[in-house]
Structures are given as structure tokens and as C-alpha cells.
Design a protein around this motif. Structure first.
Motif, mmCIF file in Angstrom:
data_model
loop_
_atom_site.group_PDB
_atom_site.id
_atom_site.type_symbol
_atom_site.label_atom_id
_atom_site.label_comp_id
_atom_site.label_asym_id
_atom_site.label_seq_id
_atom_site.Cartn_x
_atom_site.Cartn_y
_atom_site.Cartn_z
ATOM 1 N N HIS A 51 0.814 -1.220 0.000
ATOM 2 C CA HIS A 51 0.000 0.000 0.000
ATOM 3 C C HIS A 51 0.849 1.272 0.000
ATOM 4 N N LEU A 64 2.403 3.190 -2.102
ATOM 5 C CA LEU A 64 2.542 3.459 -3.536
ATOM 6 C C LEU A 64 3.658 4.457 -3.833
ATOM 7 N N ARG A 96 6.925 2.525 -3.756
ATOM 8 C CA ARG A 96 7.015 1.623 -4.914
ATOM 9 C C ARG A 96 7.348 2.402 -6.191
ATOM 10 N N ARG A 97 6.721 3.553 -6.372
ATOM 11 C CA ARG A 97 7.023 4.384 -7.553
ATOM 12 C C ARG A 97 8.458 4.892 -7.509
#
Length: 186
Positions: A142, A144, A147-148
Motif C-alpha cells: 500500500h 505506492l 514503490r514508484r
């Protein structure tokens, strides 16, 4: 006025970021920022932990003991002015691979690309100087933004692992043969 950053020429760097190896020692300001990062409830939650409650002197002792084990390399992340931003490490160094961990404790600098530059500097060092073949990491699925940022630094997602409480970790890695060395190393 910005003060000049005194660095050794072999310290990893990329863009505005320089990585100061823990072996060069941490200043009182760097230790305090490192410690306070672990005490911050939001940062602790993103790392799957509770906020740290131990005193600074004990935190220093624990970190220094971990460094002496020899299976990890820690770095202070410094900005273009030599100011502390956070810490970055390679741990679980085994054979030709390692795991990456990063904490940018300066929340006022989040979302400005400093983390991506720090990760790129570390990957240049890992694949070039250390000769590693694979660097991996895990982050909450979750998360994000993380992760990006990791994807922008060269990582790709390779799996998902279920965690207690219904959360998931996204597993990511980058291999030396995939690495494009955007900071001039490797």
C-alpha cells in the motif's frame, strides 16, 4: 548561504545526494536525526514497527554493534548542502546480493527526488565498487509512493508476500545486468 560539502572523492553520490559511509562516523546532528527517525510514529509505521523508545546513547550502541557484525553497510544521506536527510543501508550481504533499506527522516524533503537519487547512488556503488549482482528490497504494497520511487530508481516488482494483519509486502529487485548506472558508476 550554503556551506561547501566536504566529502571524500570515493563517497557514493548522485545528483544532489552524497552518501557518507558510517565508517567515517556520524556527527551529533546525524545521530540525533537517525534516532529521531525511528522515534517518529509515521516513519515507524511505514517500516512496520512501533516508534523507538530507547534513549539515544543505547540506540548508538545498538547501531554500532550491528555495523561491527560485518553483514551490512550503512550510509548517512546528505543533501547538496551537506545536511542530514536520512540513512541508507545494504544489509543481509551474502555472496553477490544484498537487501536495501532506506529511511528519509526529513519529512519536509519527501517527494522531491532525494530518495531516488540516494538509491541510485547506492546501486552504482553496489554494482560497481562492491561487484554485487542483485539488490533486493521489500516495501508495503500500500506504500505506492515508495514503490514508484523504487521503480524510478531501477527496481522492478517480482512478487507479493502476505503479512499478518492482512497487509502485503511487494518484493522488488534490480540485477546488475539490468542496471543502467544513471549516475556514472557501475
Amino acid at each position: 548561504m550554503a556551506r561547501p560539502l566536504a566529502v571524500a572523492p570515493d563517497w557514493p553520490h548522485c545528483g544532489r545526494v552524497t552518501l557518507k559511509p558510517f565508517a567515517y562516523g556520524l556527527t551529533a546532528e546525524e545521530w540525533r536525526g537517525f534516532w529521531e527517525s525511528f522515534r517518529d510514529p509515521e516513519i515507524a509505521e511505514w517500516n512496520g514497527n512501533r516508534p523507538l523508545r530507547m534513549p539515544l546513547w543505547l540506540f548508538k550502541r545498538v547501531v554500532q554493534g550491528e555495523i561491527k557484525r560485518g553483514d551490512r553497510l550503512g550510509f548517512v544521506v546528505l543533501d547538496e548542502h551537506g545536511d542530514w536527510l536520512g540513512t541508507l543501508e545494504l544489509y543481509e550481504i551474502k555472496g553477490r546480493e544484498a537487501t536495501l533499506g532506506i529511511i528519509l527522516g526529513r519529512k519536509d524533503r519527501w517527494g522531491q527526488g532525494y530518495g531516488r537519487e540516494a538509491v541510485r547512488a547506492l546501486l552504482d556503488y553496489a554494482f560497481g565498487t562492491l561487484g554485487l549482482e542483485r539488490v533486493k528490497l521489500r516495501t508495503f504494497s500500500h506504500n505506492l509512493r515508495a514503490r514508484r520511487a523504487f521503480a524510478a530508481a531501477g527496481f522492478r516488482e517480482v512478487g507479493v508476500e502476505a503479512l499478518p494483519g492482512g497487509k502485503q509486502d511487494t518484493l522488488m529487485e534490480v540485477r546488475k545486468g539490468e542496471w543502467r548506472a544513471p549516475c556514472g558508476g557501475g
